[in-house]
Design an enzyme around this catalytic site. Structure first.
Site, PDB file in Angstrom:
ATOM      1  N   PHE A 129       0.835  -1.186   0.000  1.00 19.43           N
ATOM      2  CA  PHE A 129       0.000   0.000   0.000  1.00 19.43           C
ATOM      3  C   PHE A 129       0.882   1.251   0.000  1.00 19.43           C
ATOM      4  O   PHE A 129       1.927   1.273   0.659  1.00 19.43           O
ATOM      5  CB  PHE A 129      -0.920   0.002   1.217  1.00 19.43           C
ATOM      6  CG  PHE A 129      -1.994   1.049   1.150  1.00 19.43           C
ATOM      7  CD1 PHE A 129      -3.088   0.884   0.323  1.00 19.43           C
ATOM      8  CD2 PHE A 129      -1.895   2.208   1.899  1.00 19.43           C
ATOM      9  CE1 PHE A 129      -4.081   1.847   0.243  1.00 19.43           C
ATOM     10  CE2 PHE A 129      -2.878   3.186   1.828  1.00 19.43           C
ATOM     11  CZ  PHE A 129      -3.968   3.004   0.999  1.00 19.43           C
ATOM     12  N   ASP A 206       1.174  -4.989   8.393  1.00 17.24           N
ATOM     13  CA  ASP A 206       0.063  -4.083   8.170  1.00 17.24           C
ATOM     14  C   ASP A 206      -1.189  -4.942   8.029  1.00 17.24           C
ATOM     15  O   ASP A 206      -1.321  -5.724   7.079  1.00 17.24           O
ATOM     16  CB  ASP A 206       0.292  -3.242   6.913  1.00 17.24           C
ATOM     17  CG  ASP A 206      -0.801  -2.193   6.704  1.00 17.24           C
ATOM     18  OD1 ASP A 206      -1.912  -2.374   7.225  1.00 17.24           O
ATOM     19  OD2 ASP A 206      -0.535  -1.205   5.996  1.00 17.24           O
ATOM     20  N   TYR A 231     -11.578   1.420  10.140  1.00 15.26           N
ATOM     21  CA  TYR A 231     -12.762   1.902   9.424  1.00 15.26           C
ATOM     22  C   TYR A 231     -13.222   0.959   8.317  1.00 15.26           C
ATOM     23  O   TYR A 231     -14.177   1.261   7.610  1.00 15.26           O
ATOM     24  CB  TYR A 231     -12.535   3.300   8.847  1.00 15.26           C
ATOM     25  CG  TYR A 231     -11.241   3.505   8.093  1.00 15.26           C
ATOM     26  CD1 TYR A 231     -11.079   3.070   6.791  1.00 15.26           C
ATOM     27  CD2 TYR A 231     -10.175   4.153   8.710  1.00 15.26           C
ATOM     28  CE1 TYR A 231      -9.900   3.269   6.102  1.00 15.26           C
ATOM     29  CE2 TYR A 231      -8.978   4.362   8.034  1.00 15.26           C
ATOM     30  CZ  TYR A 231      -8.851   3.921   6.731  1.00 15.26           C
ATOM     31  OH  TYR A 231      -7.676   4.107   6.059  1.00 15.26           O
ATOM     32  N   LYS A 232     -12.569  -0.176   8.171  1.00 20.21           N
ATOM     33  CA  LYS A 232     -13.002  -1.145   7.170  1.00 20.21           C
ATOM     34  C   LYS A 232     -13.936  -2.157   7.828  1.00 20.21           C
ATOM     35  O   LYS A 232     -15.099  -1.869   8.101  1.00 20.21           O
ATOM     36  CB  LYS A 232     -11.784  -1.804   6.529  1.00 20.21           C
ATOM     37  CG  LYS A 232     -10.810  -0.819   5.876  1.00 20.21           C
ATOM     38  CD  LYS A 232      -9.631  -1.540   5.263  1.00 20.21           C
ATOM     39  CE  LYS A 232      -8.524  -0.604   4.835  1.00 20.21           C
ATOM     40  NZ  LYS A 232      -8.929   0.385   3.820  1.00 20.21           N
ATOM     41  N   ARG A 380     -12.324  -3.662  -7.252  1.00 22.58           N
ATOM     42  CA  ARG A 380     -12.312  -4.525  -6.061  1.00 22.58           C
ATOM     43  C   ARG A 380     -13.739  -4.726  -5.565  1.00 22.58           C
ATOM     44  O   ARG A 380     -14.498  -3.771  -5.426  1.00 22.58           O
ATOM     45  CB  ARG A 380     -11.464  -3.904  -4.946  1.00 22.58           C
ATOM     46  CG  ARG A 380      -9.995  -3.805  -5.276  1.00 22.58           C
ATOM     47  CD  ARG A 380      -9.167  -3.440  -4.055  1.00 22.58           C
ATOM     48  NE  ARG A 380      -9.707  -2.279  -3.346  1.00 22.58           N
ATOM     49  CZ  ARG A 380      -9.183  -1.791  -2.227  1.00 22.58           C
ATOM     50  NH1 ARG A 380      -8.118  -2.370  -1.688  1.00 22.58           N
ATOM     51  NH2 ARG A 380      -9.707  -0.725  -1.646  1.00 22.58           N
TER      52      ARG A 380
END
Length: 404
Positions: A129, A206, A231-232, A380
């Site tokens: 990322f 991560d 927040y996912k 995605r």
């Protein structure tokens, strides 16, 4: 009713987590929300908790709230995330800052410690990322360290063999994503951690695309450091605070570089000079984002009630169904599946590739079908097991097929 409709109906009828979908606020005009791996949906309980917090906790207790519990929230919530989702014993996790800031603190602390022992190389992969790569590039420039790049296949991910080929006596830190943000590839964390440790290096994971979707066992893996967002799949809301993990054996050994008053041994002593707290609170810097933890607490309640094992089972079923739909409706139109077929190597999302998908994504959003796009040509399909139904998934991918 065709075979896919029948399968979706059967899977929803047999889904032990189906009732949890009603715990989320409805989204007007949304046909299929397929972006739970970027931002989870809001819980009804989160809205209620925020209102109560404003009127009661903040509104009536005011500054007294700090003495009545707020000051301990970073560690209390950290311990809770560790127990529910990370496989981490108490005293090793805090909730604070953003993923980027916590990543910098942990990685910089590890590199500084290793440099004293002559270890000046940081291992990272080319498809990690962006924030991970950018942070490490900055640390390398600050500290005179060298980046060792693993060229990873965007359609798969970093393998233990690739890590073994680059680590050695100069390796300070290996930093990888447990689930690759682009492809959904699930790394073999125990094997990679073991290989890095055999070379004398520290490992930072991560967990942003795996926490709350994939069972994690940081203590059992022997992980040194970890970081992730909330927040996912944890449904903490946009910009909700991150968490950082520092294994007990490194407490008091690794020193994070952003010295602030909340990480002081006695924050309200306000004395001269920084004396780090003797525990994981030393990872803190400034005032904790108390208000921003309120929706996260509701998300953790839901995850604990459902259980991470059940969540993972449904995640595997959802991604497997997505692959079957893709094979039937999308692959004949030139769409490529860029996610591992093996569920043991697959996280919680499925990535589909085809030229022109940026424009397709925009058209889908206009129709109330919401996946996300990742350059250069990937859509995605982010499947949140607690809020996504099989029928919703089918409707969304049917809409995608209709745009091809």
């Amino acid at each position: 009713m065709d075979d896919l409709d029948a399968e979706a109906k059967r899977l929803d009828a047999e889904d032990p987590l189906a009732a949890y979908r009603d715990r989320f606020l409805p989204a007007d005009g949304v046909v299929a929300y397929l972006d739970g791996n970027s931002l989870g949906r809001p819980l009804r309980a989160a809205a209620d908790r925020v209102a109560r917090f404003v009127h009661d906790d903040w509104g009536t207790r005011l500054i007294r709230g700090w003495d009545e519990g707020w000051i301990d929230l970073p560690q209390q919530l950290g311990d809770r995330i560790g127990r529910i989702a990370l496989g981490a014993a108490p005293g090793q996790v805090v909730v604070a800052d953003s993923t980027t800031v916590l990543l910098y603190k942990l990685a910089r602390a590890a590199v500084d410690h290793a440099l004293a022992a002559g270890r000046d190389e940081i291992v990272v992969d080319t498809d990690n990322f962006p924030t991970d790569r950018y942070v490490l590039e900055g640390i390398a420039a600050e500290r005179g360290a060298v980046l060792r790049w693993i060229t990873s296949d965007p359609a798969s991910g970093v393998t233990p063999e690739q890590v073994a080929a680059v680590v050695g006596p100069r390796t300070a830190l290996v930093l990888l994503s447990h689930v690759a943000y682009r492809s959904g590839f699930l790394a073999d964390a125990p094997a990679i951690t073991r290989i890095a440790h055999d070379a004398g290096a520290l490992v930072c994971w991560d967990l942003s695309h795996s926490v709350g979707s994939v069972p994690l066992e940081l203590d059992a893996w022997g992980a040194d450091l970890a970081v992730g967002c909330s927040y996912k799949y944890l449904n903490g809301g946009p910009g909700s605070p991150a968490f950082g993990y520092l294994a007990t054996r490194h407490l008091g050994v690794l020193a994070q570089p952003v010295q602030g008053w909340f990480g002081h041994r006695v924050p309200f002593e306000m004395g001269p000079g920084h004396e780090p707290a003797p525990d994981v609170r030393a990872l803190l810097s400034g005032t904790p984002p108390v208000f921003a933890t309120v929706p996260l607490q509701a998300g953790l309640d839901l995850l604990e009630e459902a259980g991470i094992a059940a969540v993972r089972a449904k995640s595997v079923a959802l991604t497997g169904f997505a692959l079957r739909i893709a094979d039937a409706l999308l692959v004949p139109h030139g769409v490529e599946v860029a996610t591992p077929r093996d569920p043991d190597r697959r996280g919680g999302h499925v990535t589909l590739q085809r030229a022109g998908f940026a424009e397709v994504t925009a058209r889908l959003w206009a129709r109330g079908v919401i996946p996300d796009f990742r350059a250069p040509d990937g859509i995605r399909i982010g499947l949140a097991p607690l809020s996504t139904s099989f029928a919703e998934l089918l409707a969304g991918l049917r809409a995608l097929a209709g745009e091809l």
